[in-house]
Design a protein around this motif. Structure first.
Motif, mmCIF file in Angstrom:
data_model
loop_
_atom_site.group_PDB
_atom_site.id
_atom_site.type_symbol
_atom_site.label_atom_id
_atom_site.label_comp_id
_atom_site.label_asym_id
_atom_site.label_seq_id
_atom_site.Cartn_x
_atom_site.Cartn_y
_atom_site.Cartn_z
ATOM 1 N N PHE A 148 25.850 6.831 107.331
ATOM 2 C CA PHE A 148 25.369 5.838 108.032
ATOM 3 C C PHE A 148 25.715 5.821 109.421
ATOM 4 C CE2 PHE A 148 25.154 5.166 103.427
ATOM 5 C CZ PHE A 148 23.992 4.594 103.307
ATOM 6 N N LEU A 181 16.019 3.738 107.505
ATOM 7 C CA LEU A 181 16.430 2.531 108.621
ATOM 8 C C LEU A 181 16.803 3.245 109.793
ATOM 9 C CD1 LEU A 181 15.928 -0.450 109.685
ATOM 10 C CD2 LEU A 181 18.406 -0.762 108.608
ATOM 11 N N SER A 184 19.254 6.219 108.753
ATOM 12 C CA SER A 184 20.167 6.073 107.461
ATOM 13 C C SER A 184 19.345 6.060 106.353
ATOM 14 C CB SER A 184 20.880 4.848 107.532
ATOM 15 O OG SER A 184 21.720 4.886 108.829
ATOM 16 N N ILE A 186 18.282 4.316 103.012
ATOM 17 C CA ILE A 186 18.791 2.862 102.450
ATOM 18 C C ILE A 186 18.152 2.480 101.189
ATOM 19 C CG2 ILE A 186 19.309 1.842 104.778
ATOM 20 C CD1 ILE A 186 16.745 0.208 104.587
ATOM 21 N N LEU A 218 11.972 -5.136 101.942
ATOM 22 C CA LEU A 218 13.028 -4.803 103.051
ATOM 23 C C LEU A 218 13.029 -5.588 104.376
ATOM 24 C CD1 LEU A 218 13.621 -1.090 102.136
ATOM 25 C CD2 LEU A 218 15.095 -2.784 101.842
#
Length: 269
Positions: A148, A181, A184, A186, A218
């Motif tokens: 991340f 995202l 990353s 997620i 989200l």
């Protein structure tokens, strides 16, 4: 207890107030929590479960040191009647349950574990052999981690897919998706569809609807965290038929049997 945030003075204040009320010890920055290992670098954070995998392999007591390149063979169609029933299914159930938790940081095993978990009530020797393959894959990839980055764009990019009529026992399809995202990963999921799809387009459209609901949630969640998502969230599918149905509200005869999924996806767009 985990305290998050980027204000060191306020974090210290919260810790001091907690110590006034509770008997607690400050263990410093997060490194290990419930089998999940977290390491921090200048570039970002790495999340893994290497020790958890080592303990799992020790409990499995594999009789060899072999490794494999993939967690499951291509185009495998497992059924309840494959192989001979296990005399004691306890180990199978224990290992599958442990692998379900391991999928928190190893999304690549999400699909095979979804398949193998359907046989926990009456596993057979064939199911167990495929379970051991997953363990051998993990042995060869034990050091892999999720990354991340500290700096990344705030655009949600999502991928949807489906396997049409892939379950030979009831001919239901599987939906699968993953959400990024920025750079990353997620969110990800593999789930059997609740209804039988009569075409690959229908299966793909149901998968798109599942992902669309996840992306909508989200975006709300990020907004609650104070993260403003001003860019479009890209939902990508490899089925041109499903994309066409999602875009075109005129194809009533082609989509009437699908129900609300096409209209739900189109409404969110």
């Amino acid at each position: 207890m985990i305290i998050t945030g980027d204000d060191p003075e306020y974090i210290a204040f919260v810790k001091a107030r907690l110590r006034d009320q509770f008997l607690m010890t400050d263990l410093g920055p997060l490194r290990y929590f419930l089998g999940i290992e977290v390491s921090s670098t200048s570039d970002g954070f790495y999340v893994s479960q290497e020790k958890y995998i080592q303990d799992l392999l020790a409990r499995a007591a594999l009789g060899d040191e072999r490794t494999v390149e993939t967690p499951m063979e291509l185009n495998v169609k497992l059924q309840l009647t494959d192989g001979d029933p296990l005399s004691d299914p306890t180990r199978y159930r224990h290992l599958v349950g442990s692998l379900v938790y391991l999928a928190v940081t190893r999304p690549v095993i999400s699909y095979p574990i979804h398949i193998l978990s359907q046989f926990v009530s009456a596993p057979t020797t064939v199911h167990y052999s495929h379970l051991l393959r997953v363990l051998r894959y993990l042995r060869g990839t034990i050091t892999r981690r999720l990354f991340f980055p500290r700096s990344s764009s705030l655009q949600l990019q999502c991928y949807s897919d489906a396997t049409w009529a892939s379950d030979p026992s009831d001919r239901r399809s599987l939906s699968a998706y993953c959400v990024f995202l920025g750079g990353s990963l997620i969110a990800w999921k593999t789930k059997k569809q609740t209804a039988v799809s009569r075409s690959s387009v229908e299966a793909e459209l149901r998968a798109m609807a599942l992902l669309t609901a996840e992306v909508t949630w989200l975006r709300w969640l990020l907004a609650d965290f104070g993260v403003s998502i001003t860019t479009l969230s890209l939902v990508l599918s490899d089925n041109t038929g499903a994309i066409s149905v999602a875009r075109d509200p005129v194809k009533h005869e082609l989509t009437k049997h699908i129900g609300v999924d096409a209209f739900y996806t189109r409404a969110q767009v």
